[in-house]
Design an enzyme around this catalytic site. Structure first.
Site, short mmCIF file in Angstrom:
data_model
loop_
_atom_site.label_atom_id
_atom_site.label_comp_id
_atom_site.label_asym_id
_atom_site.label_seq_id
_atom_site.Cartn_x
_atom_site.Cartn_y
_atom_site.Cartn_z
CB CYS A 5 -4.35 -10.75 -6.22
SG CYS A 5 -3.17 -9.51 -5.65
CD GLU A 18 2.87 -12.65 -3.59
OE1 GLU A 18 2.92 -11.42 -3.37
OE2 GLU A 18 1.80 -13.28 -3.63
CG HIS A 61 2.13 -8.05 -6.13
ND1 HIS A 61 1.10 -7.19 -6.41
CD2 HIS A 61 1.55 -9.22 -5.76
CE1 HIS A 61 -0.06 -7.82 -6.22
NE2 HIS A 61 0.18 -9.05 -5.83
ZN ZN Z 1 -1.18 -10.53 -5.49
#
Ligand code: ZN
Length: 196
Positions: free
Chosen positions: A105, A148, A151
């Site tokens: 990441c 993603e 996130h």
């Molecule tokens: Zn990430």
């Protein structure tokens, strides 16, 4: 413009992001800057919280994965030029037997760990023109989207590790939040002492 990527430990990475509308200010510019920021850091995905914005927006470009020679030609072709903007995304289905993939990441440099996820997902989202899509993705493309997507839900891949693994990388994560790390792209560290 290359934006600083928010490092592990910043509360914005733990927040559940909110939907945006077509009227979101300077969206085109934001997307341009986010793509530039992602490419500069050699990432295959970037979510808005990683540049400090808790909004449901992320980008994916899996082209770098298409050069993996262990993949079949079909898989390589699917990954090549897969470039997409996901706004207000919702994963509505995840299917299949979980498989491990070594994830990293941009907010957590130098940490890579195997993460288990399901191989097939159905996603509802709007693109950069606010056109609605419902699509099924598989394999590495699904993997990047899942990472993603986490996130914008306030989840990091390190949250998904076993408690033993978490303990083993704790020191490393603390160092990242303090900026005690060498990284060759722009970052913002939450616990870094102010310079001068
Ligand atoms: Zn990430």
């Amino acid at each position: 413009m290359i934006l600083p990527i928010v490092a592990y430990g910043d509360p914005v990475l733990k927040k559940k992001s909110t939907d945006i509308t077509k009227e979101y200010p300077n969206l085109d510019m934001l997307l341009e800057n986010m793509f530039e920021t992602m490419y500069n850091a050699f990432g295959v995905g970037l979510a808005a919280p990683q540049i400090g914005l808790p909004i449901r927006l992320f980008l994916v470009d899996t082209t770098p994965f298409s050069e993996d020679e262990e993949l079949s030609e079909d898989e390589q072709n699917a990954l090549k030029d897969f470039k997409r903007v996901f706004i207000n995304a919702k994963i509505i289905k995840e299917e299949g037997d979980e498989w491990a993939f070594n994830e990293g990441c941009l907010s957590i440099p130098d940490v890579r760990e195997d993460v288990f996820r399901k191989p097939k997902i159905t996603v509802e989202y709007v693109d950069e023109h606010f056109k609605k899509h419902t699509e099924v993705f598989e394999g590495l493309i699904a993997r990047v989207i899942q990472h993603e997507y986490d996130h914008i839900e306030g989840i990091l891949f390190t949250d998904k590790l076993s408690s033993l693994k978490k303990r083993l990388i704790k020191g490393k994560l603390n160092n990242i939040s303090k900026g005690k790390i060498n990284v060759d792209y722009r970052m913002r560290f939450p616990d870094q002492k102010k310079k001068r």
